[in-house]
Design a protein around this motif. Structure first.
Motif, PDB file in Angstrom:
ATOM      1  N   MET A  91     -19.779   2.202  36.989  1.00  0.00           N
ATOM      2  CA  MET A  91     -20.616   1.501  37.928  1.00  0.00           C
ATOM      3  C   MET A  91     -22.094   1.817  37.702  1.00  0.00           C
ATOM      4  SD  MET A  91     -20.308  -0.487  40.533  1.00  0.00           S
ATOM      5  CE  MET A  91     -21.034  -0.960  42.030  1.00  0.00           C
ATOM      6  N   ILE A  92     -22.403   3.068  37.483  1.00  0.00           N
ATOM      7  CA  ILE A  92     -23.799   3.461  37.244  1.00  0.00           C
ATOM      8  C   ILE A  92     -24.289   2.862  35.927  1.00  0.00           C
ATOM      9  CG2 ILE A  92     -25.328   5.430  36.849  1.00  0.00           C
ATOM     10  CD1 ILE A  92     -24.469   5.242  39.702  1.00  0.00           C
ATOM     11  N   ALA A  93     -23.443   2.857  34.917  1.00  0.00           N
ATOM     12  CA  ALA A  93     -23.845   2.296  33.623  1.00  0.00           C
ATOM     13  C   ALA A  93     -24.132   0.806  33.741  1.00  0.00           C
ATOM     14  CB  ALA A  93     -22.759   2.551  32.585  1.00  0.00           C
ATOM     15  N   ASP A  94     -23.347   0.106  34.556  1.00  0.00           N
ATOM     16  CA  ASP A  94     -23.572  -1.319  34.766  1.00  0.00           C
ATOM     17  C   ASP A  94     -24.919  -1.561  35.448  1.00  0.00           C
ATOM     18  OD1 ASP A  94     -22.946  -4.011  34.696  1.00  0.00           O
ATOM     19  OD2 ASP A  94     -21.872  -3.964  36.597  1.00  0.00           O
ATOM     20  N   GLN A  95     -25.266  -0.733  36.398  1.00  0.00           N
ATOM     21  CA  GLN A  95     -26.547  -0.878  37.088  1.00  0.00           C
ATOM     22  C   GLN A  95     -27.715  -0.551  36.167  1.00  0.00           C
ATOM     23  OE1 GLN A  95     -26.100   1.645  40.484  1.00  0.00           O
ATOM     24  NE2 GLN A  95     -24.794   0.194  41.571  1.00  0.00           N
ATOM     25  N   ILE A  96     -27.539   0.442  35.323  1.00  0.00           N
ATOM     26  CA  ILE A  96     -28.610   0.801  34.381  1.00  0.00           C
ATOM     27  C   ILE A  96     -28.829  -0.315  33.371  1.00  0.00           C
ATOM     28  CG2 ILE A  96     -29.227   2.395  32.526  1.00  0.00           C
ATOM     29  CD1 ILE A  96     -27.912   4.600  34.214  1.00  0.00           C
TER      30      ILE A  96
ATOM     31  N   GLY B 146     -28.120  -3.450  33.783  1.00  0.00           N
ATOM     32  CA  GLY B 146     -28.718  -4.579  34.512  1.00  0.00           C
ATOM     33  C   GLY B 146     -30.209  -4.396  34.716  1.00  0.00           C
ATOM     34  N   ALA B 147     -30.616  -3.170  35.040  1.00  0.00           N
ATOM     35  CA  ALA B 147     -32.043  -2.884  35.204  1.00  0.00           C
ATOM     36  C   ALA B 147     -32.784  -3.005  33.878  1.00  0.00           C
ATOM     37  CB  ALA B 147     -32.231  -1.490  35.784  1.00  0.00           C
ATOM     38  N   LEU B 148     -32.167  -2.541  32.801  1.00  0.00           N
ATOM     39  CA  LEU B 148     -32.788  -2.678  31.477  1.00  0.00           C
ATOM     40  C   LEU B 148     -32.892  -4.146  31.068  1.00  0.00           C
ATOM     41  CD1 LEU B 148     -31.156   0.282  29.537  1.00  0.00           C
ATOM     42  CD2 LEU B 148     -33.526   0.074  30.309  1.00  0.00           C
ATOM     43  N   ALA B 149     -31.893  -4.945  31.426  1.00  0.00           N
ATOM     44  CA  ALA B 149     -31.945  -6.375  31.112  1.00  0.00           C
ATOM     45  C   ALA B 149     -33.060  -7.065  31.879  1.00  0.00           C
ATOM     46  CB  ALA B 149     -30.602  -7.026  31.424  1.00  0.00           C
ATOM     47  N   CYS B 150     -33.232  -6.696  33.138  1.00  0.00           N
ATOM     48  CA  CYS B 150     -34.337  -7.266  33.919  1.00  0.00           C
ATOM     49  C   CYS B 150     -35.684  -6.858  33.339  1.00  0.00           C
ATOM     50  CB  CYS B 150     -34.224  -6.834  35.373  1.00  0.00           C
ATOM     51  SG  CYS B 150     -32.865  -7.619  36.250  1.00  0.00           S
ATOM     52  N   THR B 151     -35.775  -5.626  32.880  1.00  0.00           N
ATOM     53  CA  THR B 151     -37.006  -5.156  32.248  1.00  0.00           C
ATOM     54  C   THR B 151     -37.247  -5.876  30.929  1.00  0.00           C
ATOM     55  OG1 THR B 151     -36.644  -3.010  33.270  1.00  0.00           O
ATOM     56  CG2 THR B 151     -38.230  -3.098  31.471  1.00  0.00           C
ATOM     57  N   ALA B 152     -36.178  -6.160  30.200  1.00  0.00           N
ATOM     58  CA  ALA B 152     -36.310  -6.841  28.908  1.00  0.00           C
ATOM     59  C   ALA B 152     -36.825  -8.269  29.058  1.00  0.00           C
ATOM     60  CB  ALA B 152     -34.966  -6.848  28.184  1.00  0.00           C
ATOM     61  N   LEU B 153     -36.726  -8.831  30.257  1.00  0.00           N
ATOM     62  CA  LEU B 153     -37.221 -10.188  30.463  1.00  0.00           C
ATOM     63  C   LEU B 153     -38.734 -10.299  30.280  1.00  0.00           C
ATOM     64  CD1 LEU B 153     -35.058 -11.464  33.423  1.00  0.00           C
ATOM     65  CD2 LEU B 153     -34.941 -12.151  31.037  1.00  0.00           C
ATOM     66  N   PHE B 154     -39.440  -9.183  30.262  1.00  0.00           N
ATOM     67  CA  PHE B 154     -40.876  -9.235  29.974  1.00  0.00           C
ATOM     68  C   PHE B 154     -41.140  -9.714  28.550  1.00  0.00           C
ATOM     69  CE2 PHE B 154     -41.101  -6.191  33.551  1.00  0.00           C
ATOM     70  CZ  PHE B 154     -41.980  -6.914  34.338  1.00  0.00           C
ATOM     71  N   TRP B 155     -40.169  -9.575  27.666  1.00  0.00           N
ATOM     72  CA  TRP B 155     -40.316 -10.018  26.272  1.00  0.00           C
ATOM     73  C   TRP B 155     -39.810 -11.433  26.047  1.00  0.00           C
ATOM     74  CZ3 TRP B 155     -37.709  -4.855  25.695  1.00  0.00           C
ATOM     75  CH2 TRP B 155     -38.659  -3.843  25.617  1.00  0.00           C
TER      76      TRP B 155
ATOM     77  N   ALA C 113     -21.139  -5.926  30.796  1.00  0.00           N
ATOM     78  CA  ALA C 113     -21.746  -5.544  32.067  1.00  0.00           C
ATOM     79  C   ALA C 113     -21.880  -6.765  32.968  1.00  0.00           C
ATOM     80  CB  ALA C 113     -23.110  -4.914  31.823  1.00  0.00           C
ATOM     81  N   HIS C 114     -21.416  -6.647  34.183  1.00  0.00           N
ATOM     82  CA  HIS C 114     -21.425  -7.760  35.132  1.00  0.00           C
ATOM     83  C   HIS C 114     -22.831  -8.092  35.636  1.00  0.00           C
ATOM     84  CE1 HIS C 114     -20.006 -10.449  38.210  1.00  0.00           C
ATOM     85  NE2 HIS C 114     -20.683  -9.755  39.119  1.00  0.00           N
ATOM     86  N   LEU C 115     -23.666  -7.104  35.797  1.00  0.00           N
ATOM     87  CA  LEU C 115     -25.004  -7.327  36.348  1.00  0.00           C
ATOM     88  C   LEU C 115     -25.973  -7.946  35.347  1.00  0.00           C
ATOM     89  CD1 LEU C 115     -25.460  -4.125  38.525  1.00  0.00           C
ATOM     90  CD2 LEU C 115     -24.929  -6.434  39.265  1.00  0.00           C
ATOM     91  N   MET C 116     -25.510  -8.278  34.170  1.00  0.00           N
ATOM     92  CA  MET C 116     -26.347  -8.918  33.158  1.00  0.00           C
ATOM     93  C   MET C 116     -26.380 -10.441  33.326  1.00  0.00           C
ATOM     94  SD  MET C 116     -27.310  -6.502  30.919  1.00  0.00           S
ATOM     95  CE  MET C 116     -27.412  -7.216  29.320  1.00  0.00           C
ATOM     96  N   THR C 117     -25.616 -10.982  34.256  1.00  0.00           N
ATOM     97  CA  THR C 117     -25.501 -12.432  34.391  1.00  0.00           C
ATOM     98  C   THR C 117     -26.835 -13.087  34.735  1.00  0.00           C
ATOM     99  OG1 THR C 117     -23.229 -12.125  35.151  1.00  0.00           O
ATOM    100  CG2 THR C 117     -24.223 -14.261  35.541  1.00  0.00           C
TER     101      THR C 117
END
Length: 93
Positions: free
Chosen positions: A1-6, A8-17, A36-40
């Motif tokens: 669960m923690i890995a999925d959240q991490i 997801g947060a990295l994917a949101c941060t990657a949207l700057f690129w 990871a489910h939170l990458m959707t």
């Protein structure tokens, strides 16, 4: 669960690129999104950016892996694995 959240947060941060490397980012998020489910959300945003700023041919190649499992989810209901259960409330007991 923690890995999925991490992730997801990295994917949101990657949207700057997304403006500099939209195709590469969309492909990377599609590949990692299978684990990871939170990458959707970030994946859909990246696919939209590709569709808005790249030619149709590039968009088709990038979005094809996203739509590949679609036939499995919209399979006809008469297949044995997708049949409705027989219960007393369904009237087919």
């Amino acid at each position: 669960m923690i890995a999925d959240q991490i992730t997801g947060a990295l994917a949101c941060t990657a949207l700057f690129w997304r403006r500099r490397w939209p195709v590469q980012l969309a492909v990377a998020l599609l590949v990692t999104g299978t684990f990871a489910h939170l990458m959707t959300g970030p994946t859909l945003i990246a696919l939209f950016i590709v569709a808005a700023h790249r030619p149709v041919r590039t968009t088709a190649w990038v979005s094809a892996p996203a739509f590949a499992p679609l036939p499995l989810f919209v399979a006809p209901p008469y297949l044995p694995s997708r049949a409705a259960p027989r219960t007393a409330s369904s009237g087919r007991a």
